[in-house]
Design an enzyme around this catalytic site. Sequence first.
Site, short mmCIF file in Angstrom:
data_model
loop_
_atom_site.label_atom_id
_atom_site.label_comp_id
_atom_site.label_asym_id
_atom_site.label_seq_id
_atom_site.Cartn_x
_atom_site.Cartn_y
_atom_site.Cartn_z
N LYS A 16 0.87 -1.18 0.00
CA LYS A 16 0.00 0.00 0.00
C LYS A 16 0.91 1.23 0.00
O LYS A 16 1.45 1.61 1.03
CB LYS A 16 -0.89 -0.01 1.24
CG LYS A 16 -2.24 0.64 1.08
CD LYS A 16 -2.25 2.13 0.80
CE LYS A 16 -2.04 3.00 2.01
NZ LYS A 16 -1.89 4.44 1.64
N GLU A 49 8.84 15.63 16.25
CA GLU A 49 9.39 15.47 14.90
C GLU A 49 8.98 16.65 14.03
O GLU A 49 7.82 17.05 14.00
CB GLU A 49 8.88 14.16 14.28
CG GLU A 49 9.56 13.87 12.94
CD GLU A 49 9.17 12.51 12.35
OE1 GLU A 49 7.98 12.16 12.37
OE2 GLU A 49 10.08 11.81 11.88
N CYS A 72 13.45 10.33 7.65
CA CYS A 72 13.20 9.96 9.06
C CYS A 72 14.46 10.13 9.88
O CYS A 72 14.39 10.37 11.08
CB CYS A 72 12.68 8.54 9.14
SG CYS A 72 13.69 7.38 8.26
P1 NAP Z 1 1.88 7.97 7.88
O1 NAP Z 1 0.88 9.02 7.78
O2 NAP Z 1 2.01 7.26 9.17
O3 NAP Z 1 1.57 6.93 6.69
C1 NAP Z 1 2.38 5.84 6.34
C2 NAP Z 1 1.57 4.88 5.48
O4 NAP Z 1 0.50 4.32 6.25
C3 NAP Z 1 0.90 5.56 4.28
O5 NAP Z 1 0.84 4.63 3.22
C4 NAP Z 1 -0.47 5.86 4.83
O6 NAP Z 1 -1.44 6.05 3.82
C5 NAP Z 1 -0.74 4.62 5.64
N1 NAP Z 1 -1.75 4.80 6.67
C6 NAP Z 1 -2.16 5.96 7.26
N2 NAP Z 1 -3.14 5.70 8.16
C7 NAP Z 1 -3.36 4.37 8.13
C8 NAP Z 1 -4.24 3.49 8.83
N3 NAP Z 1 -5.09 3.93 9.75
N4 NAP Z 1 -4.19 2.18 8.54
C9 NAP Z 1 -3.32 1.70 7.63
N5 NAP Z 1 -2.48 2.49 6.94
C10 NAP Z 1 -2.47 3.79 7.19
O7 NAP Z 1 3.32 8.50 7.56
P2 NAP Z 1 3.70 9.56 6.42
O8 NAP Z 1 3.16 10.89 6.87
O9 NAP Z 1 3.32 9.03 5.11
O10 NAP Z 1 5.31 9.53 6.50
C11 NAP Z 1 6.07 10.34 7.33
C12 NAP Z 1 6.46 9.61 8.59
O11 NAP Z 1 7.17 8.41 8.27
C13 NAP Z 1 7.42 10.39 9.45
O12 NAP Z 1 7.00 10.29 10.81
C14 NAP Z 1 8.75 9.69 9.26
O13 NAP Z 1 9.66 9.83 10.31
C15 NAP Z 1 8.32 8.29 9.09
N6 NAP Z 1 9.36 7.52 8.40
C16 NAP Z 1 10.05 6.56 9.12
C17 NAP Z 1 11.07 5.84 8.51
C18 NAP Z 1 11.85 4.79 9.25
O14 NAP Z 1 12.47 3.97 8.60
N7 NAP Z 1 11.84 4.75 10.57
C19 NAP Z 1 11.37 6.09 7.17
C20 NAP Z 1 10.66 7.07 6.49
C21 NAP Z 1 9.65 7.76 7.11
P3 NAP Z 1 -1.77 7.54 3.30
O15 NAP Z 1 -0.59 8.02 2.59
O16 NAP Z 1 -2.91 7.32 2.38
O17 NAP Z 1 -2.10 8.36 4.50
#
Ligand code: NAP
Length: 481
Positions: free
Chosen positions: A170, A375, A278
């Site tokens: 996804k 963050e 991240c």
């Molecule tokens: P996010 O909002 O948590 O979303 C991540 C993924 O999950 C997206 O595909 C999102 O879909 C999906 N999602 C959202 N709500 C969901 C739910 N209730 N059930 C299932 N899936 C759901 O994160 P983001 O804003 O895209 O990314 C930024 C964050 O990622 C930052 O906090 C960053 O630090 C973190 N990150 C961590 C790493 C690591 O390796 N530790 C690497 C990169 C990024 P949608 O896009 O449709 O909302």
Amino acid sequence: MTDLLIDGRVVPGEGPPLEVVDPATGEVWTTIGTASDAQVDLAVVAAGRAHPGWRDAPQGVRSAALRAVADAIEGRRHDLVEALTRETGRPAARNALYVDMARDLFRQYAELARVFGGRIAPANDPRQLDLVLRVPYGVVAALVPWNYPLLLLVFKVAPALATGNTVVVKPASETPLSSRVLMEVFAGALPPGVANVVVGGGSTVGARVVDHPGVDLVAFTGSTEVGTRIGASCAARAVPTHLELGGKDAAIIFGDADPRLAAEGTVWSSFLNAGQVCTSTERAYVHRSLLDAFLERAVEVTESIRVGDPFDEATQMGPMRSEHARRSVLGQVEAAVAAGATVLTGGAALDRPGWFMAPTIVTDVDHSMALMTDETFGPVVGVMAFDDVDEALSLAGDTPYGLGGSIYTDDPAIVERCWRELRTGMLHVNDPLVDNVAAPFGGMRGSGDARELGWEAIESFTAPKHVHWALGLERKPWWWG
Ligand code: NAP
Ligand code: MG
């Protein structure tokens, strides 16, 4: 239309249409169809149906298929770079590196899976064998964020497939374009159902994938907020998860470091991908004796960064991914300024279409400000002075997160102390924000528990399975009767 990949076929999405906005212009670039509930279910069922055949194929067959994926990525390099640049706003030259890395990761896991095995445990009795096998989980749901749509997908999919799992991916709804190219690659190189891609909103398509009873492991990269919710709901059903979550990585510039070089490293690791990494450096602690020289060079380099059109070869930094992301980052800066912080450079949106923001250095900050504790995920770094090593480690450790961090020093005693005391999954010494595909990537505490890359990814996508084997059926003295 090529919206989704389900059971080996690229099909239009039957769910509500999704507008994909180009972050460099703020305009809608294209509209794609999302997965309906029925299509999500079909994808998970297809992955489940494909799993036994894929699991039981000789490793050589699986490895050859992964190498075919790598070759097809190479063949679609131009399209992938174009899609990634359009959807992320990141300069095209960086995206070319990431496409090549994605290709290489499929090759790496094709080979690592060929030489990875379990172990033989010492037996209770010499006429027995105790095999510790590594078996795939089954159907892996891979949820991917928008900042590295291709690479973070491949970090999961390459080792998961190499070890005999099948996947349902996804992508983030803001960045589905590179996945559309990739699904054509998968369709051509993999048996039907082995890899499926469903696009759509997190709370709809994402949640349906996560909650589907046909999913055996959820591998999630994204925010701590969403990830911990998914972790809790999976735990309630005893579905295992890998969580790669947010971070608030610190840089510490110790008193023996060259302040100008450390400033260059810090500026790079704070502003790469407009700070939307991240493992971005979001806060820097500088030995007080170096502060002026550090800041002077940091401001000079920051003001030289060429911010602009990601398709222009001269561009070093593109826009942020979305207007709401930029608004939230600017809000953190404004709140810090209202509480007494000083913006040394940047601090504002750029006056042009798209979600551009000037790279920003803030001083006179402290840990009462969200800028130093929450963050940021944008092109901002807060800089504080410290007086001794204890203080630096205490400031760096004052966070619920534990992803990575970087230090600048040539003093081995300080390096050793940092790796022992800093509770992070990664520590970079004099070379921030560099991944090594041979070594594990992942965090601790509020940054989650997953480990990607390296051997560790192969271990992550396999469960140990103990086979206790008495070599011959004999009556045991403790049996009844
Ligand atoms: P996010 O909002 O948590 O979303 C991540 C993924 O999950 C997206 O595909 C999102 O879909 C999906 N999602 C959202 N709500 C969901 C739910 N209730 N059930 C299932 N899936 C759901 O994160 P983001 O804003 O895209 O990314 C930024 C964050 O990622 C930052 O906090 C960053 O630090 C973190 N990150 C961590 C790493 C690591 O390796 N530790 C690497 C990169 C990024 P949608 O896009 O449709 O909302
Ligand atoms: Mg989000």
